[in-house]
Design a protein around this motif. Sequence first.
Motif, PDB file in Angstrom:
ATOM      1  N   VAL A 487       0.986  -1.042  -0.323  1.00  0.00           N
ATOM      2  CA  VAL A 487      -0.185   0.389  -0.298  1.00  0.00           C
ATOM      3  C   VAL A 487       0.192   1.234  -0.190  1.00  0.00           C
ATOM      4  O   VAL A 487       0.809   2.453  -0.606  1.00  0.00           O
ATOM      5  CB  VAL A 487      -0.732   0.440   1.168  1.00  0.00           C
ATOM      6  N   ALA A 488       1.792   1.199   0.943  1.00  0.00           N
ATOM      7  CA  ALA A 488       2.836   2.020   0.720  1.00  0.00           C
ATOM      8  C   ALA A 488       3.456   2.476  -0.690  1.00  0.00           C
ATOM      9  O   ALA A 488       3.563   3.826  -1.108  1.00  0.00           O
ATOM     10  CB  ALA A 488       3.838   2.295   1.939  1.00  0.00           C
ATOM     11  N   ALA A 489       3.540   1.229  -1.233  1.00  0.00           N
ATOM     12  CA  ALA A 489       4.453   2.109  -3.173  1.00  0.00           C
ATOM     13  C   ALA A 489       3.426   2.142  -3.654  1.00  0.00           C
ATOM     14  O   ALA A 489       3.577   3.089  -4.210  1.00  0.00           O
ATOM     15  CB  ALA A 489       4.706   0.458  -2.964  1.00  0.00           C
ATOM     16  N   ALA A 490       2.933   1.774  -3.124  1.00  0.00           N
ATOM     17  CA  ALA A 490       1.090   2.170  -4.260  1.00  0.00           C
ATOM     18  C   ALA A 490       1.157   3.948  -3.559  1.00  0.00           C
ATOM     19  O   ALA A 490       0.206   5.054  -5.212  1.00  0.00           O
ATOM     20  CB  ALA A 490      -0.254   1.495  -3.739  1.00  0.00           C
ATOM     21  N   ILE A 491       0.967   4.534  -2.779  1.00  0.00           N
ATOM     22  CA  ILE A 491       0.893   5.606  -2.583  1.00  0.00           C
ATOM     23  C   ILE A 491       2.254   6.451  -2.754  1.00  0.00           C
ATOM     24  O   ILE A 491       1.718   7.402  -3.666  1.00  0.00           O
ATOM     25  CB  ILE A 491       0.840   5.818  -0.866  1.00  0.00           C
ATOM     26  N   GLY A 492       3.493   5.763  -2.522  1.00  0.00           N
ATOM     27  CA  GLY A 492       4.057   6.139  -2.795  1.00  0.00           C
ATOM     28  C   GLY A 492       4.357   6.928  -4.569  1.00  0.00           C
ATOM     29  O   GLY A 492       4.233   7.895  -5.667  1.00  0.00           O
ATOM     30  N   ALA A 493       3.963   5.870  -5.687  1.00  0.00           N
ATOM     31  CA  ALA A 493       3.525   6.117  -7.085  1.00  0.00           C
ATOM     32  C   ALA A 493       3.076   6.684  -7.426  1.00  0.00           C
ATOM     33  O   ALA A 493       2.527   7.475  -8.245  1.00  0.00           O
ATOM     34  CB  ALA A 493       3.775   4.677  -7.494  1.00  0.00           C
ATOM     35  N   VAL A 494       1.763   6.328  -6.773  1.00  0.00           N
ATOM     36  CA  VAL A 494       0.584   7.792  -7.043  1.00  0.00           C
ATOM     37  C   VAL A 494       1.134   9.096  -6.895  1.00  0.00           C
ATOM     38  O   VAL A 494       0.997  10.479  -7.589  1.00  0.00           O
ATOM     39  CB  VAL A 494      -1.028   7.583  -6.394  1.00  0.00           C
ATOM     40  N   GLN A 495       1.625   9.087  -5.453  1.00  0.00           N
ATOM     41  CA  GLN A 495       2.203  10.310  -5.006  1.00  0.00           C
ATOM     42  C   GLN A 495       3.573  11.604  -6.521  1.00  0.00           C
ATOM     43  O   GLN A 495       2.733  12.028  -6.608  1.00  0.00           O
ATOM     44  CB  GLN A 495       2.477  10.840  -3.909  1.00  0.00           C
ATOM     45  N   VAL A 496       4.291  10.219  -6.312  1.00  0.00           N
ATOM     46  CA  VAL A 496       4.908  11.112  -7.875  1.00  0.00           C
ATOM     47  C   VAL A 496       4.526  11.118  -9.002  1.00  0.00           C
ATOM     48  O   VAL A 496       5.334  12.350  -9.016  1.00  0.00           O
ATOM     49  CB  VAL A 496       6.401  10.175  -7.290  1.00  0.00           C
ATOM     50  N   LEU A 497       3.913   9.960  -9.561  1.00  0.00           N
ATOM     51  CA  LEU A 497       4.028  10.329 -11.134  1.00  0.00           C
ATOM     52  C   LEU A 497       2.526  11.127 -11.037  1.00  0.00           C
ATOM     53  O   LEU A 497       2.541  11.400 -12.363  1.00  0.00           O
ATOM     54  CB  LEU A 497       3.686   8.531 -11.187  1.00  0.00           C
ATOM     55  N   VAL A 498       1.486  11.426  -9.798  1.00  0.00           N
ATOM     56  CA  VAL A 498       0.033  11.967 -10.740  1.00  0.00           C
ATOM     57  C   VAL A 498       0.268  13.053  -9.425  1.00  0.00           C
ATOM     58  O   VAL A 498       0.253  13.882  -9.675  1.00  0.00           O
ATOM     59  CB  VAL A 498      -1.136  10.556 -10.627  1.00  0.00           C
ATOM     60  N   LEU A 499      -0.273  12.755  -8.632  1.00  0.00           N
ATOM     61  CA  LEU A 499      -0.373  13.979  -7.433  1.00  0.00           C
ATOM     62  C   LEU A 499       0.432  15.376  -7.422  1.00  0.00           C
ATOM     63  O   LEU A 499       0.345  16.358  -7.364  1.00  0.00           O
ATOM     64  CB  LEU A 499      -0.705  13.535  -6.010  1.00  0.00           C
ATOM     65  N   ASP A 500       1.700  14.627  -7.869  1.00  0.00           N
ATOM     66  CA  ASP A 500       2.804  15.978  -8.252  1.00  0.00           C
ATOM     67  C   ASP A 500       2.512  16.917  -9.072  1.00  0.00           C
ATOM     68  O   ASP A 500       3.130  17.989  -9.167  1.00  0.00           O
ATOM     69  CB  ASP A 500       3.989  15.583  -8.040  1.00  0.00           C
ATOM     70  N   ARG A 501       1.725  16.659 -10.432  1.00  0.00           N
ATOM     71  CA  ARG A 501       0.999  17.238 -11.491  1.00  0.00           C
ATOM     72  C   ARG A 501       0.117  17.872 -11.336  1.00  0.00           C
ATOM     73  O   ARG A 501      -0.115  18.482 -12.333  1.00  0.00           O
ATOM     74  CB  ARG A 501       1.678  15.912 -12.566  1.00  0.00           C
ATOM     75  N   LEU A 502      -0.829  18.011 -10.246  1.00  0.00           N
ATOM     76  CA  LEU A 502      -1.722  18.643  -9.826  1.00  0.00           C
ATOM     77  C   LEU A 502      -1.538  19.442  -8.922  1.00  0.00           C
ATOM     78  O   LEU A 502      -0.901  19.638  -7.962  1.00  0.00           O
ATOM     79  CB  LEU A 502      -3.071  17.423  -9.635  1.00  0.00           C
ATOM     80  N   ALA A 503      -2.829  20.674  -9.152  1.00  0.00           N
ATOM     81  CA  ALA A 503      -2.616  22.018  -8.128  1.00  0.00           C
ATOM     82  C   ALA A 503      -4.068  22.389  -7.424  1.00  0.00           C
ATOM     83  O   ALA A 503      -5.687  21.659  -9.015  1.00  0.00           O
ATOM     84  CB  ALA A 503      -2.165  23.059  -8.861  1.00  0.00           C
ATOM     85  N   LEU A 504      -4.174  23.172  -7.093  1.00  0.00           N
ATOM     86  CA  LEU A 504      -5.669  23.428  -6.663  1.00  0.00           C
ATOM     87  C   LEU A 504      -6.116  24.881  -6.957  1.00  0.00           C
ATOM     88  O   LEU A 504      -4.646  26.121  -6.553  1.00  0.00           O
ATOM     89  CB  LEU A 504      -5.726  23.194  -5.000  1.00  0.00           C
ATOM     90  N   ARG A 505      -6.865  24.819  -7.082  1.00  0.00           N
ATOM     91  CA  ARG A 505      -7.136  26.505  -7.874  1.00  0.00           C
ATOM     92  C   ARG A 505      -8.641  26.726  -7.521  1.00  0.00           C
ATOM     93  O   ARG A 505      -9.340  25.880  -7.246  1.00  0.00           O
ATOM     94  CB  ARG A 505      -7.329  26.295  -9.694  1.00  0.00           C
ATOM     95  N   THR A 506      -8.373  27.684  -7.100  1.00  0.00           N
ATOM     96  CA  THR A 506      -9.656  28.450  -6.423  1.00  0.00           C
ATOM     97  C   THR A 506     -10.156  30.002  -7.439  1.00  0.00           C
ATOM     98  O   THR A 506      -9.967  30.091  -7.822  1.00  0.00           O
ATOM     99  CB  THR A 506     -10.124  29.218  -4.977  1.00  0.00           C
ATOM    100  N   GLY A 507     -11.421  30.305  -7.061  1.00  0.00           N
ATOM    101  CA  GLY A 507     -12.144  31.419  -7.945  1.00  0.00           C
ATOM    102  C   GLY A 507     -12.299  30.949  -8.977  1.00  0.00           C
ATOM    103  O   GLY A 507     -12.884  30.262 -10.059  1.00  0.00           O
ATOM    104  N   ARG A 508     -12.911  31.755 -10.683  1.00  0.00           N
ATOM    105  CA  ARG A 508     -13.098  32.056 -12.020  1.00  0.00           C
ATOM    106  C   ARG A 508     -11.960  31.160 -12.440  1.00  0.00           C
ATOM    107  O   ARG A 508     -10.681  31.536 -12.477  1.00  0.00           O
ATOM    108  CB  ARG A 508     -13.053  33.049 -12.516  1.00  0.00           C
ATOM    109  N   THR A 509     -12.627  30.527 -13.324  1.00  0.00           N
ATOM    110  CA  THR A 509     -12.160  29.561 -14.013  1.00  0.00           C
ATOM    111  C   THR A 509     -10.947  30.209 -15.406  1.00  0.00           C
ATOM    112  O   THR A 509     -11.675  31.490 -16.001  1.00  0.00           O
ATOM    113  CB  THR A 509     -12.762  28.991 -15.492  1.00  0.00           C
ATOM    114  N   THR A 510     -10.448  29.918 -15.912  1.00  0.00           N
ATOM    115  CA  THR A 510      -9.255  30.658 -16.295  1.00  0.00           C
ATOM    116  C   THR A 510      -9.102  30.376 -17.838  1.00  0.00           C
ATOM    117  O   THR A 510      -8.900  28.423 -17.378  1.00  0.00           O
ATOM    118  CB  THR A 510      -7.603  31.026 -16.083  1.00  0.00           C
ATOM    119  N   ASP A 511      -8.214  30.473 -18.667  1.00  0.00           N
ATOM    120  CA  ASP A 511      -8.394  29.635 -20.215  1.00  0.00           C
ATOM    121  C   ASP A 511      -6.546  28.385 -19.372  1.00  0.00           C
ATOM    122  O   ASP A 511      -6.762  27.554 -20.283  1.00  0.00           O
ATOM    123  CB  ASP A 511      -7.449  31.087 -20.179  1.00  0.00           C
ATOM    124  N   ALA A 512      -6.251  28.959 -18.884  1.00  0.00           N
ATOM    125  CA  ALA A 512      -5.050  27.855 -18.486  1.00  0.00           C
ATOM    126  C   ALA A 512      -5.953  26.407 -17.941  1.00  0.00           C
ATOM    127  O   ALA A 512      -5.193  25.364 -17.862  1.00  0.00           O
ATOM    128  CB  ALA A 512      -3.980  28.628 -17.255  1.00  0.00           C
TER     129      ALA A 512
END
Length: 528
Positions: A487-512
């Motif tokens: 389970v730890a290996a799965a967490i580490g893999a998703v953290q590095v390969l996926v979650l590290d490429r995501l960000a939280l945004r708030t407010g109006r939707t932008t073109d980005a």
Amino acid sequence: MTDSAPKTSTRPASVLFGLLAVIPALVLLISGYVVPTVRTVLASFTDVDMLREDADPVGLDNYSATFSDFAGSLVWPLVFAALVTLTAVGAGGTLAYLAARAGRAGRWTARIAFALPMAALAGSGTALAWVIAFDEPGGLNPLLAQYLTFFGLVIGLGATAYLLVFRRSTRPRDAVPGVLLVTGVVAASSLAIGLQSFGFPYLLGRLPDGPRYASPSVLIFDNAYRTFRVGVASADAVLLWLVLGVLGIGVALWLILARARVVTADQPTSETAPAGNAGWRVAASVVTGGLLLLGLAGLTPWLLSSMSFDTEAVGGNVLTHLSYTWLPPLISTVVGVLGAALAGYGIGALRPLGDRSELLLLPFAPWLFVGLAGLAPDAWMHRAEDGSEFLFLIPPASLTIPVLFGSALLFRGVRWTLALPVVGLAGLLTWVVQAQDTLWPLIAGFQPDSAPMQVVVMQAITSFRYTGGDGGIPTGWLYPLPVCLLVAAAIGAVQVLVLDRLALRTGRTTDADAAGTAAPAEDLATGR
């Protein structure tokens, strides 16, 4: 080709399929949450118990009889929530900021370092490890033991949440709205977990000084299953649901009004990229190492007890007990996570109501934080006559509403190919949490030859302490360490390969948000 989500569509097909995708979750919500809640409310005004079928109305007597105990049971959950929130915000937030400033090396180090503490979700195993370590019941505050055990988990979750904010920007002007939102969600979640904690306060005994009950969950269990006063237990459950409902509605409204969504992280240009210099990397490494050592120290009792695999103490076929521990929660998890992810995709990606699609989350909001504690008395009364113990062990209320909310935020901002690994990891952790639950196995696992491992280990401890048994205590079978490492290996893999490429945004939707800026191949090649 990017990993961003498609632009909002109001085509009739999107509207139709978006609404259809929510229907299974609504069915599970009504059958698993709404109907049991209504029945619990009705039962709270009667003197129903488990020893007779007829029930007479008693008005508000049940609430009068239990209100003082319920109020007292809120004390330690409030303290626990404050400790967890301060830890997640102070330590986890600081670690996330340092890691973000340190660049990819700092982020990856922090994410991988806390994979093991985040995988150690063995609620029953960790609690029973403290029981073994402290021979005298009541010798340790149960929620303090819970806090120490999950210190590393709290740090890891806090760092993960705040990294979503700092992956967008570390500048205060850009980060403050996201930081406030994450802090509010962390505080509400911590309070909800504290209110519904059962394993630690139940297994470690009542507090030697202070309130009689360390959590509302133990109070509900005592009234329902020790004194058989289901009417009084139902009153406790209603009071608990009112608190959790307010928390859920508040968080849902905040997410909707903030227009929160998860998007692919912006890739800074060479002129704007954070320095990630040696100073930030050293600071991030030192803080990561220090916090990790504290987290592992809190897990020491469980890590030591996880080496005990005494098959003779199990008292039956080990595979049978393991299957009754892990398979019933697997069924509930698959149904609940699939229904939640489908609804999240309908709301977040298909956008059936356009920019107002998040309003479809509101029907689920009152039960966002509701767990088994408040649903157990009703589930027992209406499922006790099921002929199969295996079916009875399937946890009630399978819909995983937190996954539904998270999926809606994910599918709103990223393509399904990038969101699915996160949803899959959430499903894996949901399965582990349910399989390590203490409350429902203790209620439903009544057959000695096929009881879940939680019940087997508790019986072994009782035999060892009170009947002079000389056998071992098979704590290693509760959550085998090799499984935890996977389970730890799965967490580490998703953290590095996926979650590290995501960000939280708030407010109006932008073109980005619509165009996207993070191509996975470019992200891995640039080192940012």
